[in-house]
Design a protein around this motif. Structure first.
Motif, PDB file in Angstrom:
ATOM      1  N   ILE A 148       0.810  -1.219   0.000  1.00  0.00           N
ATOM      2  CA  ILE A 148       0.000   0.000   0.000  1.00  0.00           C
ATOM      3  C   ILE A 148       0.844   1.270   0.000  1.00  0.00           C
ATOM      4  CG2 ILE A 148      -1.836  -1.198   1.248  1.00  0.00           C
ATOM      5  CD1 ILE A 148      -1.020   0.469   3.737  1.00  0.00           C
ATOM      6  N   MET A 149       2.159   1.133  -0.055  1.00  0.00           N
ATOM      7  CA  MET A 149       3.034   2.281   0.176  1.00  0.00           C
ATOM      8  C   MET A 149       3.228   3.152  -1.070  1.00  0.00           C
ATOM      9  SD  MET A 149       3.427   1.723   3.338  1.00  0.00           S
ATOM     10  CE  MET A 149       3.347   0.357   4.493  1.00  0.00           C
ATOM     11  N   SER A 155      11.432   8.876   0.268  1.00  0.00           N
ATOM     12  CA  SER A 155      12.826   9.085   0.662  1.00  0.00           C
ATOM     13  C   SER A 155      13.329   7.810   1.310  1.00  0.00           C
ATOM     14  CB  SER A 155      12.954  10.264   1.632  1.00  0.00           C
ATOM     15  OG  SER A 155      12.523   9.896   2.940  1.00  0.00           O
ATOM     16  N   GLU A 156      14.608   7.744   1.583  1.00  0.00           N
ATOM     17  CA  GLU A 156      15.179   6.560   2.239  1.00  0.00           C
ATOM     18  C   GLU A 156      14.689   6.422   3.674  1.00  0.00           C
ATOM     19  OE1 GLU A 156      19.341   8.777   3.569  1.00  0.00           O
ATOM     20  OE2 GLU A 156      19.365   7.113   2.146  1.00  0.00           O
ATOM     21  N   ASN A 157      13.967   7.460   4.154  1.00  0.00           N
ATOM     22  CA  ASN A 157      13.490   7.449   5.530  1.00  0.00           C
ATOM     23  C   ASN A 157      12.031   7.042   5.674  1.00  0.00           C
ATOM     24  OD1 ASN A 157      15.922   8.616   6.856  1.00  0.00           O
ATOM     25  ND2 ASN A 157      15.447  10.339   5.523  1.00  0.00           N
ATOM     26  N   CYS A 158      11.258   7.090   4.578  1.00  0.00           N
ATOM     27  CA  CYS A 158       9.826   6.827   4.702  1.00  0.00           C
ATOM     28  C   CYS A 158       9.179   6.643   3.329  1.00  0.00           C
ATOM     29  CB  CYS A 158       9.135   7.978   5.435  1.00  0.00           C
ATOM     30  SG  CYS A 158       7.368   7.763   5.719  1.00  0.00           S
ATOM     31  N   ILE A 159       8.292   5.629   3.224  1.00  0.00           N
ATOM     32  CA  ILE A 159       7.523   5.435   1.989  1.00  0.00           C
ATOM     33  C   ILE A 159       6.028   5.343   2.303  1.00  0.00           C
ATOM     34  CG2 ILE A 159       9.453   4.385   0.749  1.00  0.00           C
ATOM     35  CD1 ILE A 159       8.133   1.647   1.218  1.00  0.00           C
ATOM     36  N   ALA A 160       5.610   5.966   3.396  1.00  0.00           N
ATOM     37  CA  ALA A 160       4.196   5.951   3.781  1.00  0.00           C
ATOM     38  C   ALA A 160       3.386   6.847   2.846  1.00  0.00           C
ATOM     39  CB  ALA A 160       4.027   6.418   5.223  1.00  0.00           C
ATOM     40  N   VAL A 161       2.071   6.587   2.774  1.00  0.00           N
ATOM     41  CA  VAL A 161       1.183   7.420   1.968  1.00  0.00           C
ATOM     42  C   VAL A 161       0.205   8.168   2.870  1.00  0.00           C
ATOM     43  CG1 VAL A 161       1.309   5.924  -0.051  1.00  0.00           C
ATOM     44  CG2 VAL A 161      -0.511   5.573   1.611  1.00  0.00           C
ATOM     45  N   HIS A 306       6.596  -4.990  -3.427  1.00  0.00           N
ATOM     46  CA  HIS A 306       5.198  -5.407  -3.502  1.00  0.00           C
ATOM     47  C   HIS A 306       4.265  -4.370  -4.129  1.00  0.00           C
ATOM     48  CE1 HIS A 306       6.265  -8.818  -0.960  1.00  0.00           C
ATOM     49  NE2 HIS A 306       6.868  -7.967  -0.151  1.00  0.00           N
ATOM     50  N   ASN A 307       4.756  -3.181  -4.454  1.00  0.00           N
ATOM     51  CA  ASN A 307       3.826  -2.140  -4.910  1.00  0.00           C
ATOM     52  C   ASN A 307       4.144  -1.563  -6.280  1.00  0.00           C
ATOM     53  OD1 ASN A 307       6.000  -0.427  -4.465  1.00  0.00           O
ATOM     54  ND2 ASN A 307       4.896   0.999  -3.148  1.00  0.00           N
ATOM     55  N   SER A 308       5.035  -2.179  -7.023  1.00  0.00           N
ATOM     56  CA  SER A 308       5.369  -1.644  -8.349  1.00  0.00           C
ATOM     57  C   SER A 308       4.157  -1.594  -9.270  1.00  0.00           C
ATOM     58  CB  SER A 308       6.474  -2.494  -8.991  1.00  0.00           C
ATOM     59  OG  SER A 308       7.676  -2.387  -8.258  1.00  0.00           O
TER      60      SER A 308
END
Length: 339
Positions: A148-149, A155-161, A306-308
């Motif tokens: 779901i991201m 960024s290398e610190n976060c891929i949240a939506v 998993h999200n490509s």
């Protein structure tokens, strides 16, 4: 859940005074996200300032410049079904009604919708590292289950939506957020309100701790003739978007005079690429042109294990939604898009 003090503010000035200088104070209205965060100990507060009894900012009203002002304390349900919004900003109404459930929309406020936090699995799990919850610990989603991201603006610190539906429409409409706090009043273009994660993923927006959103201004142009909101998700209701698209078009002589396209479910904030919107100006509203715009909007997107699939899904969703905007009646239940 930690102990906290509680104060019921009777006006905006009193609410600000209760929270002034206290980084652990939280304002509460509907509480549909904040209460969950407190229960899970994701957020802590030593003071809850109840702003439900503040008499101001509970209205939706026309402005002298032709636009409409949404009170921040108006519920999502009352906003979606308000005659001004249904008639002049149907894109916003559709987006709100695509989110959450009827019960939550009856409680959730407009201001709170802008402030909701990510539903990333790892953010809600204190047993796992999360830079958004605890800066410097790492991002479990990057090497974990990340279906779901985000695929844009990461960024290398976060891929949240960012999870809001309402905000995707507000981004497309180019709304303005009105804010007040100890230092006075200020207004902020909607595009500047939310942040990308960068090196500070724990900061979701540019609101200061002791400031309050008091209203949201909509411009006069609402794209009431050609609009569409499309939400693609794992089930047909009460689920967050894998990809969502808000589209507003202004057409003249079968040419696009203005286009607005905003995406949700793909980044840490609602996503717009003005270059793609400019590309569509004075072009025919065809699948080919919309597909070219979609390529521009998704340029630079990077998928994870998993999200490509989201990248191609988003491109197709943009084309489909733009075609639906040509005939808003296609959004009625059982109707087929004009493809």
């Amino acid at each position: 859940m930690h102990n906290f003090n509680y104060a019921q503010a009777q006006n905006i000035g009193e609410a600000i005074e209760f929270a002034k200088g206290n980084e652990s104070a939280k304002f509460i209205a509907g509480g549909t996200n904040l209460i969950d965060l407190l229960k899970y100990n994701i957020t802590t507060a030593n003071m809850l300032v109840d702003i439900n009894h503040v008499p101001e900012h509970h209205l939706i009203e026309e402005k002298s410049d032709g636009g409409v002002r949404l009170g921040a304390f108006v519920t999502n349900a009352d906003t979606a079904y308000h005659p001004l919004i249904e008639s002049r900003y149907p894109l916003l109404s559709k987006a709100i009604l695509a989110g959450a459930s009827a019960q939550i929309r009856n409680m959730a406020t407009n201001g709170g919708n802008l402030l909701q936090r990510t539903r990333c699995y790892y953010f809600y799990d204190p047993a796992t590292p999360c830079n958004k919850r605890e800066p410097g610990t790492g991002c479990s989603a990057i090497g974990g289950y990340n279906r779901i991201m985000a695929v844009l603006g990461t960024s290398e610190n976060c891929i949240a939506v960012f999870p809001s539906d309402m905000c995707v429409a507000l981004a497309a409409l180019q709304a303005v957020v009105n804010i007040t706090g100890p230092e006075g009043d200020r207004s902020m273009p909607f595009a500047d309100f939310h942040r990308l994660p960068g090196d500070t993923p724990h900061l979701d927006n540019n609101l200061k701790t002791d400031e309050i959103i008091v209203s949201i201004d909509l411009p006069e142009k609402g794209f009431d003739k050609n609009y569409s909101y499309l939400k693609l998700r794992d089930r047909s209701s009460y689920a967050f978007a894998l990809v969502s698209v808000a589209t507003g078009l202004e057409l003249e002589n079968n040419l696009i005079k203005e286009a607005r396209i905003a995406l949700g479910g793909l980044a840490h904030k609602p996503w717009r690429v003005e270059k793609a919107e400019d590309f569509l100006k004075d072009k025919e509203p065809t699948m080919s042109n919309f597909a070219s715009a979609a390529e521009m909007i998704l340029f630079g997107a990077t998928g994870f294990e998993h999200n490509s699939f989201k990248i191609e899904l988003a491109k197709r969703a943009i084309v489909r939604n733009c075609m639906m905007a040509l005939n808003p009646e296609s959004q009625q239940p059982g109707a087929q898009p004009s493809l």
